[in-house]
Enzyme design. Structure first.
Site, PDB file in Angstrom:
ATOM      1  CD  GLU A 100      -7.830  -5.877  -4.424  1.00 48.38           C
ATOM      2  OE1 GLU A 100      -7.657  -7.078  -3.738  1.00 48.38           O
ATOM      3  OE2 GLU A 100      -6.949  -4.937  -3.577  1.00 48.38           O
ATOM      4  CG  HIS A 143      -0.277  -4.019  -3.995  1.00 47.43           C
ATOM      5  ND1 HIS A 143      -1.569  -4.025  -2.953  1.00 47.43           N
ATOM      6  CD2 HIS A 143       0.233  -3.067  -4.486  1.00 47.43           C
ATOM      7  CE1 HIS A 143      -1.367  -2.369  -3.198  1.00 47.43           C
ATOM      8  NE2 HIS A 143      -1.041  -1.912  -3.897  1.00 47.43           N
TER       9      HIS A 143
HETATM   10 ZN    ZN Z   1      -2.612  -4.967  -2.460  1.00 47.20          ZN
END
Ligand code: ZN
Length: 257
Positions: A100, A143
């Site tokens: 992240e 993602h």
């Molecule tokens: Zn994500």
């Protein structure tokens, strides 16, 4: 949650997340998935990733100043991908290491990623690749690549070119915009659309070959653009998009033996 030793000395802090379980197939991870946090602050994002009720986590969080926090040991399965697909596999959490990257994202004021944050992401990816052995360049993904209809992260501002210059990820210089040639767009049907779907699917995208430029196709083309032709993300397969896709396929690294 008990503390655990970090997988690498590049990690500044360990903040264990309860949102983890065993990798389902017992194979070591062979993908790296990059995200943005999409929240107003990095601290709020870290807190959410470590809260049971959120049911989400990632192995690492990289702050804007380059600080790296590890939340889940690499040998365990973090919960960052959600419903997703790549190269025929759908349990992307079992296959991948999730990173992240702190950025407010499209919802809260999407902004450029600071260079020292990107330097930390590159170093982190390199330590993962070096320690774990083969992770193919074309399995270091966004993602949005594995969940094109649901996700936009880390988004079109993410500097894949810089990663590629450091030997992280598969990337080609995008063809220029506004070239003459065939454009495929929503509503189109026929063999050229089927061919586009086949090529995207062969690269790994979760797309069916229907021969119809449907919403799913538009979303996959937009995901491709976000990663490989970020100057215009509109889901329309213009000549620049098609040329960039062809160059990507032609430069794809050979699979590991
Ligand atoms: Zn994500």
């Amino acid at each position: 949650m008990p503390l655990f030793p970090p997988d690498s000395f590049i990690v500044a802090d360990v903040m264990p997340s309860p949102n983890q379980d065993e990798r389902k197939d017992g194979r070591p991870p062979d993908m790296i998935l990059l995200h943005y946090t999409g929240m107003q602050t990095g601290e709020a994002a870290l807190e959410r990733l470590c809260t049971t009720a959120s049911k989400v986590s990632a192995h690492y969080v990289v702050f804007e100043n380059g600080r790296i926090v590890q939340c889940v040991p690499e040998k365990l399965r973090a919960w960052h991908a959600g419903v997703s697909s790549w190269a025929g596999e759908t349990d992307i959490n079992s296959r991948s290491i999730g990173i992240e990257i702190v950025n407010p994202g499209h919802e809260f004021g999407y902004r450029d990623f600071p260079l020292r944050q990107i330097a930390a992401v590159i170093s982190l990816c390199k330590t993962i690749i070096t320690r774990r052995g083969p992770i193919a360049a074309d399995r270091i993904l966004a993602h949005s690549d594995v969940a094109p209809s649901r996700k936009q992260d880390p988004g079109e501002k993410f500097p894949w070119e810089l990663l590629s210059e450091s030997g992280v990820g598969h990337w080609v210089r995008a063809a220029p915009l506004n070239l003459d040639g065939v454009t495929l767009k929503p509503g189109d049907r026929g063999e050229p659309v089927a061919r586009l779907q086949r090529v995207l699917r062969a690269y790994g995208y979760g797309i069916e070959e229907t021969g119809s430029y449907d919403d799913a196709t538009r979303d996959v083309v937009a995901a491709f653009q976000r990663h490989f032709r970020p100057a215009r993300v509109d889901g329309i397969a213009d000549p620049s998009t098609l040329l960039t896709l062809r160059a990507l396929i032609e430069t794809r690294p050979a699979p590991f033996p």
